[in-house]
Design an enzyme around this catalytic site. Structure first.
Site, short mmCIF file in Angstrom:
data_model
loop_
_atom_site.label_atom_id
_atom_site.label_comp_id
_atom_site.label_asym_id
_atom_site.label_seq_id
_atom_site.Cartn_x
_atom_site.Cartn_y
_atom_site.Cartn_z
N ASP A 24 0.79 -1.24 0.00
CA ASP A 24 0.00 0.00 0.00
C ASP A 24 0.82 1.29 0.00
O ASP A 24 0.51 2.24 0.74
CB ASP A 24 -0.96 0.03 1.21
CG ASP A 24 -1.95 -1.13 1.20
OD1 ASP A 24 -1.88 -1.96 0.28
OD2 ASP A 24 -2.79 -1.19 2.12
N ASP A 64 -4.61 -0.90 -1.59
CA ASP A 64 -5.92 -0.72 -1.02
C ASP A 64 -6.74 -0.16 -2.18
O ASP A 64 -6.30 0.78 -2.85
CB ASP A 64 -5.79 0.32 0.11
CG ASP A 64 -6.63 -0.01 1.32
OD1 ASP A 64 -6.94 -1.19 1.55
OD2 ASP A 64 -6.97 0.93 2.06
N HIS A 72 -10.55 0.75 -2.86
CA HIS A 72 -11.92 0.80 -2.35
C HIS A 72 -12.91 1.46 -3.30
O HIS A 72 -12.55 2.42 -4.01
CB HIS A 72 -11.95 1.61 -1.04
CG HIS A 72 -11.15 1.02 0.08
ND1 HIS A 72 -11.17 -0.31 0.41
CD2 HIS A 72 -10.30 1.60 0.97
CE1 HIS A 72 -10.38 -0.52 1.45
NE2 HIS A 72 -9.82 0.62 1.81
N SER A 127 -15.48 1.00 5.37
CA SER A 127 -14.45 1.44 6.34
C SER A 127 -14.39 2.97 6.44
O SER A 127 -13.70 3.52 7.28
CB SER A 127 -13.07 0.91 5.93
OG SER A 127 -12.54 1.64 4.84
N HIS A 181 -10.37 6.99 1.49
CA HIS A 181 -8.99 6.84 1.01
C HIS A 181 -8.91 5.75 -0.06
O HIS A 181 -9.73 4.83 -0.07
CB HIS A 181 -8.04 6.48 2.17
CG HIS A 181 -8.40 5.17 2.82
ND1 HIS A 181 -9.36 5.06 3.78
CD2 HIS A 181 -7.95 3.90 2.60
CE1 HIS A 181 -9.49 3.79 4.16
NE2 HIS A 181 -8.64 3.06 3.45
N LYS A 205 -7.01 -5.16 -2.94
CA LYS A 205 -7.80 -5.68 -1.82
C LYS A 205 -8.75 -4.60 -1.33
O LYS A 205 -8.56 -3.43 -1.64
CB LYS A 205 -6.87 -6.11 -0.68
CG LYS A 205 -6.07 -4.92 -0.15
CD LYS A 205 -5.01 -5.35 0.81
CE LYS A 205 -4.16 -4.19 1.25
NZ LYS A 205 -4.89 -3.10 1.91
N GLU A 259 -13.24 -5.11 4.90
CA GLU A 259 -12.11 -4.21 5.17
C GLU A 259 -10.83 -4.70 4.50
O GLU A 259 -10.15 -3.95 3.83
CB GLU A 259 -11.91 -4.12 6.69
CG GLU A 259 -10.70 -3.32 7.13
CD GLU A 259 -10.77 -1.87 6.70
OE1 GLU A 259 -10.19 -1.56 5.65
OE2 GLU A 259 -11.37 -1.06 7.40
N ALA A 293 0.32 0.64 6.43
CA ALA A 293 0.91 1.14 7.65
C ALA A 293 1.24 -0.03 8.57
O ALA A 293 0.53 -1.04 8.56
CB ALA A 293 -0.12 2.05 8.36
N CYS A 340 -2.18 -2.71 7.61
CA CYS A 340 -1.99 -3.58 6.46
C CYS A 340 -0.64 -4.29 6.44
O CYS A 340 -0.55 -5.44 6.01
CB CYS A 340 -2.22 -2.80 5.18
SG CYS A 340 -3.97 -2.38 5.01
C1 VGL Z 1 -4.78 0.79 5.79
C2 VGL Z 1 -6.23 1.94 7.12
C3 VGL Z 1 -7.25 1.73 6.22
C4 VGL Z 1 -3.37 0.31 5.57
C5 VGL Z 1 -5.78 0.56 4.88
O1 VGL Z 1 -2.97 0.17 4.39
O2 VGL Z 1 -2.65 0.07 6.56
N1 VGL Z 1 -5.02 1.47 6.92
N2 VGL Z 1 -7.02 1.03 5.12
ZN ZN Z 2 -8.43 1.03 3.45
#
Ligand code: VGL
Ligand code: ZN
Length: 195
Positions: A10, A61, A63, A69, A80, A106, A113, A146, A150
Site C-alpha cells: 500500500d 488498497d 476501495h 471502512s 482513502h 484488496k 475491510e 501502515a 496492512c
Molecule cells: C490501511 C487503514 C485503512 C493500511 C488501509 O494500508 O494500513 N489502513 N485502510
Molecule cells: Zn483502506
C-alpha cells in the site's frame, strides 16, 4: 537471492501525502528504493531480467467510493484509496518496478475491510500468496504502509502460509509511533524477522 521476493504494501498517495497520510511514508519510499537498488546492484541486464531474479509484488488498497471502512458509511477512516483516484495510485518512483501480474488489489468489496494483502488479487484473479508459491519463494521481504494495519496483517498471513518473513523496519510508514513500536515488538514475538 533467487528464492527471495519483496512485497510492497500500500505505498499509495493517500497514505503518503493524502487523506490518511502516515508518518515516515516519504522516507519509507526512499528507503525502499535504496533497498531495491542494493538487491539488484551488480546484476547487470535489463530491468525485466532483474525482476525475474528478484520479484517485486505490490498490494493496493482499492476501495469503492462508498466503502464500509469510511466514516460516512460507519467505518473509522476518512475516505482513502478510492479506485481510479490519484490517492489510490502507487508512488510514481516505484511504478517502474510494478507490473499488472504482480499488483494485487484488496478491499474492493464495499462490505469487507481486508487489511491483509495476502489475499489481494491481480487482474487475472490470482492471489499474492498463490503467486509467491508459483515463484518458488522461500523468503519474503516486506515494506510499506501502515505498520499497525496492512503491513502487520500482510506479514502475519504470509508467515501463516509458510514463508520466512523479513520486515524492513526502515521502509515502513505508520499511523502512530507507539502503535508502530508495539506492533513491531509483537510481530517479532510471533517469529517475523525485523531487519
Ligand atoms: C490501511 C487503514 C485503512 C493500511 C488501509 O494500508 O494500513 N489502513 N485502510
Ligand atoms: Zn483502506
Amino acid at each position: 537471492m533467487k528464492d527471495s521476493a519483496l512485497v510492497v504494501v500500500d505505498m499509495q498517495y493517500d497514505f503518503i501525502d493524502g487523506s490518511l497520510a502516515c508518518h515516515n511514508s516519504e522516507e519509507a519510499v526512499r528507503q525502499t528504493l535504496k533497498f531495491i537498488d542494493r538487491q539488484t546492484k551488480g546484476q547487470g541486464g535489463e530491468d525485466h531480467e532483474i525482476l525475474d531474479m528478484f520479484p517485486i509484488l505490490f498490494t493496493r488498497d482499492h476501495h469503492p467510493a462508498d466503502h464500509s471502512s469510511f466514516k460516512e458509511y460507519g467505518g473509522i477512516w476518512p475516505p482513502h484509496c478510492v479506485a481510479g483516484t490519484r490517492g489510490g495510485e502507487i508512488h510514481e518512483d516505484l511504478i517502474p518496478y510494478a507490473s499488472e501480474e504482480l499488483t494485487f488489489d484488496k478491499g474492493c468489496d464495499r462490505a469487507s475491510e481486508q487489511y491483509s494483502g495476502a489475499e489481494g488479487l491481480n487482474t487475472a484473479g490470482q492471489s499474492l500468496v498463490e503467486i509467491l508459491e508459483l515463484l518458488d519463494t522461500t523468503d519474503v521481504y516486506v515494506c510499506g504502509i501502515a505498520t499497525e494495519y496492512c503491513v502487520r496483517n500482510t506479514c502475519e498471513d504470509i508467515m501463516k502460509a509458510g514463508f520466512k518473513v523479513r520486515l524492513l523496519k526502515d521502509c515502513i510508514g505508520y499511523v502512530d509511533h507507539q502503535g508502530h513500536l508495539k506492533a513491531l515488538a509483537e510481530m517479532a514475538e510471533e517469529g517475523i524477522s525485523i531487519e
